[in-house]
Design a protein around this motif. Structure first.
Motif, PDB file in Angstrom:
ATOM      1  N   GLU A 110       0.853  -1.183   0.000  1.00 30.46           N
ATOM      2  CA  GLU A 110       0.000   0.000   0.000  1.00 30.46           C
ATOM      3  C   GLU A 110       0.886   1.230   0.000  1.00 30.46           C
ATOM      4  OE1 GLU A 110      -3.431   1.702   2.985  1.00 30.46           O
ATOM      5  OE2 GLU A 110      -3.411  -0.448   2.518  1.00 30.46           O
ATOM      6  N   LEU A 111       0.459   2.282  -0.675  1.00 30.19           N
ATOM      7  CA  LEU A 111       1.264   3.501  -0.685  1.00 30.19           C
ATOM      8  C   LEU A 111       1.398   4.054   0.730  1.00 30.19           C
ATOM      9  CD1 LEU A 111       0.182   5.555  -3.842  1.00 30.19           C
ATOM     10  CD2 LEU A 111       2.342   4.372  -3.428  1.00 30.19           C
ATOM     11  N   ASN A 112       2.621   4.450   1.064  1.00 24.43           N
ATOM     12  CA  ASN A 112       2.897   5.004   2.380  1.00 24.43           C
ATOM     13  C   ASN A 112       2.333   6.419   2.454  1.00 24.43           C
ATOM     14  OD1 ASN A 112       4.009   5.971   4.769  1.00 24.43           O
ATOM     15  ND2 ASN A 112       5.962   4.908   4.457  1.00 24.43           N
ATOM     16  N   GLU A 113       1.356   6.603   3.321  1.00 23.90           N
ATOM     17  CA  GLU A 113       0.678   7.904   3.412  1.00 23.90           C
ATOM     18  C   GLU A 113       1.592   9.018   3.905  1.00 23.90           C
ATOM     19  OE1 GLU A 113      -1.283   6.729   7.748  1.00 23.90           O
ATOM     20  OE2 GLU A 113      -2.493   6.740   5.939  1.00 23.90           O
ATOM     21  N   LEU A 114       2.751   8.674   4.479  1.00 26.72           N
ATOM     22  CA  LEU A 114       3.707   9.708   4.901  1.00 26.72           C
ATOM     23  C   LEU A 114       4.350  10.389   3.702  1.00 26.72           C
ATOM     24  CD1 LEU A 114       5.522   7.942   7.886  1.00 26.72           C
ATOM     25  CD2 LEU A 114       3.707   9.660   7.979  1.00 26.72           C
ATOM     26  N   PHE A 115       4.348   9.714   2.544  1.00 32.96           N
ATOM     27  CA  PHE A 115       4.944  10.266   1.334  1.00 32.96           C
ATOM     28  C   PHE A 115       3.883  10.733   0.339  1.00 32.96           C
ATOM     29  CE2 PHE A 115       8.136   7.523   3.163  1.00 32.96           C
ATOM     30  CZ  PHE A 115       9.306   8.244   3.015  1.00 32.96           C
ATOM     31  N   SER A 116       2.922   9.869   0.051  1.00 32.73           N
ATOM     32  CA  SER A 116       1.891  10.212  -0.924  1.00 32.73           C
ATOM     33  C   SER A 116       0.753   9.213  -0.824  1.00 32.73           C
ATOM     34  CB  SER A 116       2.482  10.193  -2.344  1.00 32.73           C
ATOM     35  OG  SER A 116       1.478  10.474  -3.295  1.00 32.73           O
ATOM     36  N   ILE A 117      -0.458   9.668  -1.148  1.00 38.90           N
ATOM     37  CA  ILE A 117      -1.611   8.773  -1.118  1.00 38.90           C
ATOM     38  C   ILE A 117      -2.007   8.339  -2.528  1.00 38.90           C
ATOM     39  CG2 ILE A 117      -2.518   9.712   1.036  1.00 38.90           C
ATOM     40  CD1 ILE A 117      -4.497  11.358  -0.621  1.00 38.90           C
ATOM     41  N   ALA A 118      -1.300   8.870  -3.537  1.00 36.33           N
ATOM     42  CA  ALA A 118      -1.597   8.495  -4.931  1.00 36.33           C
ATOM     43  C   ALA A 118      -0.384   8.755  -5.799  1.00 36.33           C
ATOM     44  CB  ALA A 118      -2.803   9.285  -5.443  1.00 36.33           C
ATOM     45  N   PHE A 119      -0.325   8.059  -6.936  1.00 32.70           N
ATOM     46  CA  PHE A 119       0.727   8.291  -7.912  1.00 32.70           C
ATOM     47  C   PHE A 119       0.387   9.523  -8.747  1.00 32.70           C
ATOM     48  CE2 PHE A 119       1.389   3.681  -7.320  1.00 32.70           C
ATOM     49  CZ  PHE A 119       2.757   3.680  -7.088  1.00 32.70           C
ATOM     50  N   ALA A 120       1.335  10.458  -8.848  1.00 30.03           N
ATOM     51  CA  ALA A 120       1.139  11.628  -9.706  1.00 30.03           C
ATOM     52  C   ALA A 120       1.589  11.247 -11.114  1.00 30.03           C
ATOM     53  CB  ALA A 120       1.940  12.815  -9.181  1.00 30.03           C
ATOM     54  N   SER A 121       0.757  10.500 -11.826  1.00 33.86           N
ATOM     55  CA  SER A 121       1.106   9.976 -13.136  1.00 33.86           C
ATOM     56  C   SER A 121      -0.022  10.229 -14.119  1.00 33.86           C
ATOM     57  CB  SER A 121       1.400   8.471 -13.046  1.00 33.86           C
ATOM     58  OG  SER A 121       0.287   7.796 -12.507  1.00 33.86           O
ATOM     59  N   GLN A 122       0.208   9.843 -15.381  1.00 35.26           N
ATOM     60  CA  GLN A 122      -0.782  10.096 -16.427  1.00 35.26           C
ATOM     61  C   GLN A 122      -2.086   9.352 -16.172  1.00 35.26           C
ATOM     62  OE1 GLN A 122       0.965   9.694 -20.475  1.00 35.26           O
ATOM     63  NE2 GLN A 122       2.764   9.005 -19.385  1.00 35.26           N
ATOM     64  N   ARG A 123      -1.977   8.140 -15.688  1.00 39.04           N
ATOM     65  CA  ARG A 123      -3.136   7.280 -15.502  1.00 39.04           C
ATOM     66  C   ARG A 123      -3.394   7.088 -14.013  1.00 39.04           C
ATOM     67  NH1 ARG A 123      -4.077   1.847 -14.837  1.00 39.04           N
ATOM     68  NH2 ARG A 123      -1.853   1.350 -14.720  1.00 39.04           N
ATOM     69  N   ALA A 124      -4.649   6.935 -13.626  1.00 38.76           N
ATOM     70  CA  ALA A 124      -4.989   6.658 -12.228  1.00 38.76           C
ATOM     71  C   ALA A 124      -4.546   5.233 -11.898  1.00 38.76           C
ATOM     72  CB  ALA A 124      -6.479   6.821 -12.011  1.00 38.76           C
ATOM     73  N   ILE A 125      -3.484   5.112 -11.110  1.00 39.32           N
ATOM     74  CA  ILE A 125      -2.895   3.812 -10.782  1.00 39.32           C
ATOM     75  C   ILE A 125      -3.328   3.399  -9.385  1.00 39.32           C
ATOM     76  CG2 ILE A 125      -0.722   2.572 -10.479  1.00 39.32           C
ATOM     77  CD1 ILE A 125       0.549   4.546 -12.400  1.00 39.32           C
ATOM     78  N   ALA A 126      -3.620   2.139  -9.223  1.00 35.00           N
ATOM     79  CA  ALA A 126      -4.057   1.621  -7.929  1.00 35.00           C
ATOM     80  C   ALA A 126      -2.996   1.879  -6.862  1.00 35.00           C
ATOM     81  CB  ALA A 126      -4.349   0.132  -8.040  1.00 35.00           C
ATOM     82  N   SER A 127      -3.445   2.093  -5.628  1.00 27.64           N
ATOM     83  CA  SER A 127      -2.526   2.380  -4.526  1.00 27.64           C
ATOM     84  C   SER A 127      -2.336   1.185  -3.595  1.00 27.64           C
ATOM     85  CB  SER A 127      -3.036   3.577  -3.720  1.00 27.64           C
ATOM     86  OG  SER A 127      -4.327   3.314  -3.194  1.00 27.64           O
ATOM     87  N   SER A 128      -3.034   0.073  -3.844  1.00 30.05           N
ATOM     88  CA  SER A 128      -2.901  -1.107  -2.989  1.00 30.05           C
ATOM     89  C   SER A 128      -2.877  -2.368  -3.847  1.00 30.05           C
ATOM     90  CB  SER A 128      -4.038  -1.188  -1.974  1.00 30.05           C
ATOM     91  OG  SER A 128      -5.297  -1.273  -2.629  1.00 30.05           O
ATOM     92  N   TYR A 129      -2.101  -3.374  -3.403  1.00 26.51           N
ATOM     93  CA  TYR A 129      -1.895  -4.597  -4.169  1.00 26.51           C
ATOM     94  C   TYR A 129      -1.773  -5.779  -3.222  1.00 26.51           C
ATOM     95  CZ  TYR A 129      -0.632  -1.283  -7.849  1.00 26.51           C
ATOM     96  OH  TYR A 129      -0.644  -0.253  -8.757  1.00 26.51           O
ATOM     97  N   ASP A 130      -2.229  -6.933  -3.681  1.00 26.87           N
ATOM     98  CA  ASP A 130      -2.097  -8.166  -2.915  1.00 26.87           C
ATOM     99  C   ASP A 130      -1.118  -9.106  -3.604  1.00 26.87           C
ATOM    100  OD1 ASP A 130      -4.011  -7.540  -0.878  1.00 26.87           O
ATOM    101  OD2 ASP A 130      -5.609  -7.935  -2.337  1.00 26.87           O
ATOM    102  N   LEU A 131      -0.463  -9.943  -2.807  1.00 20.62           N
ATOM    103  CA  LEU A 131       0.472 -10.925  -3.333  1.00 20.62           C
ATOM    104  C   LEU A 131      -0.275 -11.914  -4.226  1.00 20.62           C
ATOM    105  CD1 LEU A 131       3.451 -11.930  -3.134  1.00 20.62           C
ATOM    106  CD2 LEU A 131       2.687 -13.421  -1.270  1.00 20.62           C
ATOM    107  N   TYR A 132       0.278 -12.135  -5.426  1.00 18.43           N
ATOM    108  CA  TYR A 132      -0.341 -13.050  -6.379  1.00 18.43           C
ATOM    109  C   TYR A 132       0.468 -14.348  -6.423  1.00 18.43           C
ATOM    110  CZ  TYR A 132      -2.399 -14.741 -10.753  1.00 18.43           C
ATOM    111  OH  TYR A 132      -3.044 -15.504 -11.693  1.00 18.43           O
TER     112      TYR A 132
END
Length: 284
Positions: A110-132
């Motif tokens: 999960e994105l560390n909220e101390l740094f950023s809550i979202a990616f500042a990128s062209q596309r809206a990228i997910a902020s959380s991921y599970d092990l596959y």
């Protein structure tokens, strides 16, 4: 692939041709050497041949090994055993030398909220991921099931992309494809973000996840378009710019030994931190 000695040029080479000519279709080559022992060439500089060119550029962090020689190289009975110069890891271990413990691998990012809550990128990228389930280049794969965004290791960098964009429409099972031995990063058609370089056997590499890494996107003409990894595209540090939001991932599932909670928080049996002293948030 083929690794062989090209006597015409006095170099060791790697190619993906279908014949036994080590001088044909060279993609990677060693420096000049008269040694017929490829392992001795590991002390030399190795170079990547630029596509459609006779020029080559030095490889960074080059590592060459003959594989395991005995069970001790793989950790022994607890971690893995050596068979035909290849480590066969125990169920709870993974990696070329069985150094990564599965039970210690981060189960969710999960994105560390101390740094950023979202990616500042062209596309809206997910902020959380599970092990596959499964691995790519002997590293874990992380997936956001809802969006199809995926994070995996491509040999030097961790990549953020999307399974719907990264592979041709004809690819029916992309998540299975990246786990095969024939997969190469050049097969990827679209990439959102690159992590900083991860040096083999460094502390970050042994962490076995993208936790704490800095993230970059491409600069120049490719920045506002779908970037394609191909034999005609070489990525250099000058092509990459850090994201303005400086996002970093943390492992959102706590572990008393490898991922403890901060500020005297208690790690619960469900992997969630029970915070104290009015603190909030995820583990480090």
């Amino acid at each position: 692939g083929l690794v062989g000695y090209c006597s015409q040029k006095s170099i060791w080479t790697f190619s993906r041709n279908n014949n036994s000519d080590a001088c044909d279709g060279i993609e990677v080559q060693s420096g000049l050497t008269d040694s017929f022992n490829v392992l001795e060439s590991s002390l030399l500089n190795w170079y990547v041949r630029l596509p459609e060119s006779s020029q080559s550029i030095p490889m960074h962090d080059f590592y060459l090994s003959s594989g395991c020689r005995n069970n001790d190289d793989c950790g022994g009975e607890d971690r893995g055993m050596c068979s035909n110069n290849r480590c066969i890891c125990s169920p709870d271990y993974s990696g070329v030398r069985c150094v990564h413990r599965a039970s210690s691998t981060c189960a969710a990012l999960e994105l560390n909220e101390l740094f950023s809550i979202a990616f500042a990128s062209q596309r809206a990228i997910a902020s959380s991921y599970d092990l596959y389930p499964g691995e790519c280049y002997n590293r874990p794969i992380y997936l956001n099931q809802q969006t199809g965004d995926i994070i995996f290791f491509a040999g030097v960098h961790w990549l953020v992309t999307n399974v719907h964009y990264a592979f041709p429409a004809s690819e029916e099972h992309p998540l299975e494809r990246i786990q095969t031995s024939s997969f190469h990063a050049r097969d990827i058609k679209y990439v959102d973000l690159f992590s900083e370089r991860v040096i083999f056997r460094s502390a970050q590499d042994l962490r076995n996840s993208p936790v704490g890494l800095n993230w970059f996107e491409l600069s120049g003409p490719s920045r506002n378009s779908l970037f394609q990894l191909s034999d005609k595209a070489e990525i250099s540090p000058s092509d990459m710019v850090p994201l303005l939001s400086f996002p970093r991932f943390l492992c959102s599932v706590c572990n008393k030994l490898t991922n403890p909670c901060f500020y005297e928080g208690v790690c619960g049996s469900d992997g969630a931190c029970v915070c104290s002293h009015s603190a909030t948030g995820k583990p480090k």
